[in-house]
Design a protein around this motif. Structure first.
Motif, mmCIF file in Angstrom:
data_model
loop_
_atom_site.group_PDB
_atom_site.id
_atom_site.type_symbol
_atom_site.label_atom_id
_atom_site.label_comp_id
_atom_site.label_asym_id
_atom_site.label_seq_id
_atom_site.Cartn_x
_atom_site.Cartn_y
_atom_site.Cartn_z
ATOM 1 N N HIS A 30 -7.878 6.125 -5.214
ATOM 2 C CA HIS A 30 -9.052 5.489 -5.807
ATOM 3 C C HIS A 30 -9.996 6.529 -6.394
ATOM 4 C CE1 HIS A 30 -12.914 3.385 -6.056
ATOM 5 N NE2 HIS A 30 -12.151 2.343 -6.368
ATOM 6 N N LEU A 55 -1.624 2.374 -5.564
ATOM 7 C CA LEU A 55 -2.907 1.734 -5.831
ATOM 8 C C LEU A 55 -2.821 1.041 -7.186
ATOM 9 C CD1 LEU A 55 -6.026 1.361 -5.191
ATOM 10 C CD2 LEU A 55 -6.343 3.327 -6.683
ATOM 11 N N HIS A 95 2.644 6.334 -1.883
ATOM 12 C CA HIS A 95 1.335 5.693 -1.795
ATOM 13 C C HIS A 95 1.076 4.987 -3.117
ATOM 14 C CE1 HIS A 95 0.501 8.304 1.696
ATOM 15 N NE2 HIS A 95 1.152 9.202 0.990
ATOM 16 N N LEU A 108 0.806 -1.215 0.000
ATOM 17 C CA LEU A 108 0.000 0.000 0.000
ATOM 18 C C LEU A 108 0.843 1.269 0.000
ATOM 19 C CD1 LEU A 108 -2.661 -1.080 2.631
ATOM 20 C CD2 LEU A 108 -2.784 -1.264 0.139
ATOM 21 N N SER A 109 1.879 1.306 0.842
ATOM 22 C CA SER A 109 2.710 2.505 0.938
ATOM 23 C C SER A 109 3.985 2.182 1.701
ATOM 24 C CB SER A 109 1.966 3.632 1.655
ATOM 25 O OG SER A 109 1.762 3.306 3.012
ATOM 26 N N ARG A 130 -4.873 5.947 0.100
ATOM 27 C CA ARG A 130 -5.456 4.939 -0.791
ATOM 28 C C ARG A 130 -6.813 5.385 -1.329
ATOM 29 N NH1 ARG A 130 -4.363 -0.116 -2.331
ATOM 30 N NH2 ARG A 130 -6.074 -1.564 -2.665
ATOM 31 N N THR A 131 -7.661 5.963 -0.484
ATOM 32 C CA THR A 131 -8.967 6.425 -0.958
ATOM 33 C C THR A 131 -8.824 7.592 -1.925
ATOM 34 O OG1 THR A 131 -9.210 7.817 0.998
ATOM 35 C CG2 THR A 131 -10.213 5.633 1.089
ATOM 36 N N ASN A 149 -2.850 7.827 5.222
ATOM 37 C CA ASN A 149 -3.144 6.897 4.145
ATOM 38 C C ASN A 149 -3.883 7.607 3.011
ATOM 39 O OD1 ASN A 149 -3.737 4.725 2.535
ATOM 40 N ND2 ASN A 149 -4.903 3.615 4.084
#
Length: 168
Positions: free
Chosen positions: A116, A92, A90, A80-81, A112-113, A110
């Motif tokens: 996304h 994805l 980061h 993930l990171s 990730r969102t 984080n």
């Protein structure tokens, strides 16, 4: 807290998009370079080579760390990171094997969102659904969509500006 750069790699490991948001300090450079054979290299070509080399280094790092995570943790583990003293990377990977990489300051949480959302709301809407955009970005031809660029700029400002105001 700030964002340094953003990369998108396709399933063929080509960097189809890269963007620097903040320049990190670098030593002063002369206006042109001279190679050993006496050829002069203009600054614009040097910068293009540096950006290409940076993208290759970032992808190599991600590829190696992703592979190491899968070997040590199993097929279901995901990378993930990771964080260093200077930056945080980061990562994805989408179902279509598109890889999004964001480099930020180490204090950022984080993302990730956020990655996304960039993929789902910006890349899919402005690049994938565009009838003028190629389906494959072969030969190093990258994403050349002005709506995507403007949307990404606004999105990053919206995400990182509130964090900067909270620190002050």
């Amino acid at each position: 807290m700030s964002v340094y750069s953003f990369y998108i790699f396709d399933r063929h490991t080509e960097c189809i998009y890269s963007r620097r948001f903040t320049q990190q300090p670098s030593p002063p450079r002369t206006t042109s370079s001279t190679l050993r054979n006496g050829t002069t290299v203009p600054p614009s070509l040097r910068q293009a080579n540096k950006d290409s080399d940076d993208a290759k280094l970032v992808f190599g790092t991600v590829f190696s760390l992703r592979r190491m995570c899968r070997q040590l943790g199993g097929v279901d583990d995901q990378f993930l990171s990771y964080r260093t003293a200077e930056y945080k990377l980061h990562y994805l990977e989408t179902p279509t094997q598109l890889r999004l990489v964001l480099l930020t300051s180490p204090q950022v949480g984080n993302m990730r969102t956020v990655l996304h959302q960039i993929w789902a709301t910006l890349f899919v809407e402005y690049v994938v659904k565009s009838p003028l955009a190629p389906t494959e970005h072969t030969g190093g031809k990258g994403v050349g969509n002005e709506l995507f660029e403007v949307g990404l700029e606004r999105f990053m400002e919206a995400v990182f500006r509130p964090q900067q105001q909270q620190q002050q």
